[in-house]
Scaffold this active site. Sequence first.
Site, PDB file in Angstrom:
ATOM      1  N   LEU A   1      14.433 -46.266 -68.906  1.00  0.00           N
ATOM      2  CA  LEU A   1      13.657 -46.281 -70.135  1.00  0.00           C
ATOM      3  C   LEU A   1      13.123 -47.690 -70.313  1.00  0.00           C
ATOM      4  O   LEU A   1      13.776 -48.662 -69.926  1.00  0.00           O
ATOM      5  CB  LEU A   1      14.528 -45.902 -71.340  1.00  0.00           C
ATOM      6  CG  LEU A   1      15.099 -44.485 -71.391  1.00  0.00           C
ATOM      7  CD1 LEU A   1      16.012 -44.327 -72.608  1.00  0.00           C
ATOM      8  CD2 LEU A   1      13.990 -43.449 -71.427  1.00  0.00           C
ATOM      9  N   ASP A   2      11.938 -47.813 -70.902  1.00  0.00           N
ATOM     10  CA  ASP A   2      11.391 -49.139 -71.167  1.00  0.00           C
ATOM     11  C   ASP A   2      12.323 -49.910 -72.099  1.00  0.00           C
ATOM     12  O   ASP A   2      13.084 -49.320 -72.875  1.00  0.00           O
ATOM     13  CB  ASP A   2      10.003 -49.029 -71.803  1.00  0.00           C
ATOM     14  CG  ASP A   2       8.983 -48.423 -70.857  1.00  0.00           C
ATOM     15  OD1 ASP A   2       9.197 -48.485 -69.635  1.00  0.00           O
ATOM     16  OD2 ASP A   2       7.976 -47.871 -71.351  1.00  0.00           O
ATOM     17  N   LYS A   3      12.221 -51.213 -72.065  1.00  0.00           N
ATOM     18  CA  LYS A   3      13.085 -52.089 -72.859  1.00  0.00           C
ATOM     19  C   LYS A   3      13.157 -51.669 -74.322  1.00  0.00           C
ATOM     20  O   LYS A   3      14.234 -51.614 -74.918  1.00  0.00           O
ATOM     21  CB  LYS A   3      12.591 -53.536 -72.761  1.00  0.00           C
ATOM     22  CG  LYS A   3      13.358 -54.522 -73.617  1.00  0.00           C
ATOM     23  CD  LYS A   3      12.776 -55.916 -73.496  1.00  0.00           C
ATOM     24  CE  LYS A   3      13.501 -56.898 -74.408  1.00  0.00           C
ATOM     25  NZ  LYS A   3      12.933 -58.265 -74.313  1.00  0.00           N
TER      26      LYS A   3
ATOM     27  N   ARG B   1       3.294 -43.718 -72.832  1.00  0.00           N
ATOM     28  CA  ARG B   1       2.498 -44.753 -73.493  1.00  0.00           C
ATOM     29  C   ARG B   1       1.065 -44.762 -72.970  1.00  0.00           C
ATOM     30  O   ARG B   1       0.095 -44.866 -73.734  1.00  0.00           O
ATOM     31  CB  ARG B   1       3.170 -46.109 -73.294  1.00  0.00           C
ATOM     32  CG  ARG B   1       4.582 -46.155 -73.881  1.00  0.00           C
ATOM     33  CD  ARG B   1       5.375 -47.354 -73.390  1.00  0.00           C
ATOM     34  NE  ARG B   1       4.787 -48.603 -73.854  1.00  0.00           N
ATOM     35  CZ  ARG B   1       5.181 -49.810 -73.438  1.00  0.00           C
ATOM     36  NH1 ARG B   1       6.136 -49.915 -72.518  1.00  0.00           N
ATOM     37  NH2 ARG B   1       4.617 -50.881 -73.925  1.00  0.00           N
TER      38      ARG B   1
END
Length: 315
Positions: A138-140, A237
């Site tokens: 998962l992104d930060k 995104r």
Amino acid sequence: MKKIELSTIVSCISFSGKRLDKVLAQLFKEYSRSYLKKLILINQVLVNKSIVNQPDKKISVGEIITIYPILKDLKFNFPENIPLNIIYEDNDILVINKPAGLVVHPGSGNNTGTILNALLYHYKNIKYLPRAGIVHRLDKDTTGLMVVAKTIYAYNYLLKILKKRKITREYQGIVKGNMISGGIINAPIMRHHMKRTSMMVHSLGKTSITHYKIINRFKYHTHISIRLETGRTHQIRVHMLYIKHPLVGDPCYKGIERGINYKKNEDINKIYTFPRQALHASHISFVHPVTQNLMSWTVSLPEDMKKLLVYLQNT
């Protein structure tokens, strides 16, 4: 340089009667077949606790195979006492609810303080697995569920079903603009040709498919559920920006604002101080690697997104 021990039981009937080197290539997919053959030839492979140095030895179901690969010490891969919010755990897997701001894997600019470092601290034997058992990221600043393997068998199994799109991953997001309906985004994604840390929709990219449905509409925003059919870097995104409904708070994929005088709208300005992309991995399900039971987990939105929704409802 150090050696580690990896063992597994031959449980697949289709492996019966096949060559040892071919079976190893299927059981330990993170290593190349040529490397595994080398291990056989230098006496680093055992079948039922006996050294076998013949790559063409025929294998039977139920046999225990052990290999001793030589690992390079990886930079930054050292244990750190970082707490993990564990939703589920057994001998084979664990499911984590990741908070915002926590990086999954060390990389440029994030050498320490990651989930990988935390896993190495809390699970002694996980250092023997590729990426400490991390199957997907998962992104930060994206919150929510991610699964980690605790054995080499579970790791290879989860990678396999992930590739075959048999792991269901659902998200909730808050996007800019008032959507009319849900839909499917089928738009290939590749790395941006100028901004190398970003991705973009491009005809030469990899197949990328995102499904989305409306949960609730607000005056200038929409709360949506999202299901990934593929799992490209930044896929949600990038796709939301592509259909001109970027995620609230996304620092990278902002898009061009349309239809609202944001500078003169105090309420909108408050919303856009949201400190991260409003995206949460809310649900994950798959067939367990050992029990073969269908398992699923769902976690509620984090407090910051809950508060944002309340604010939108009252604006």
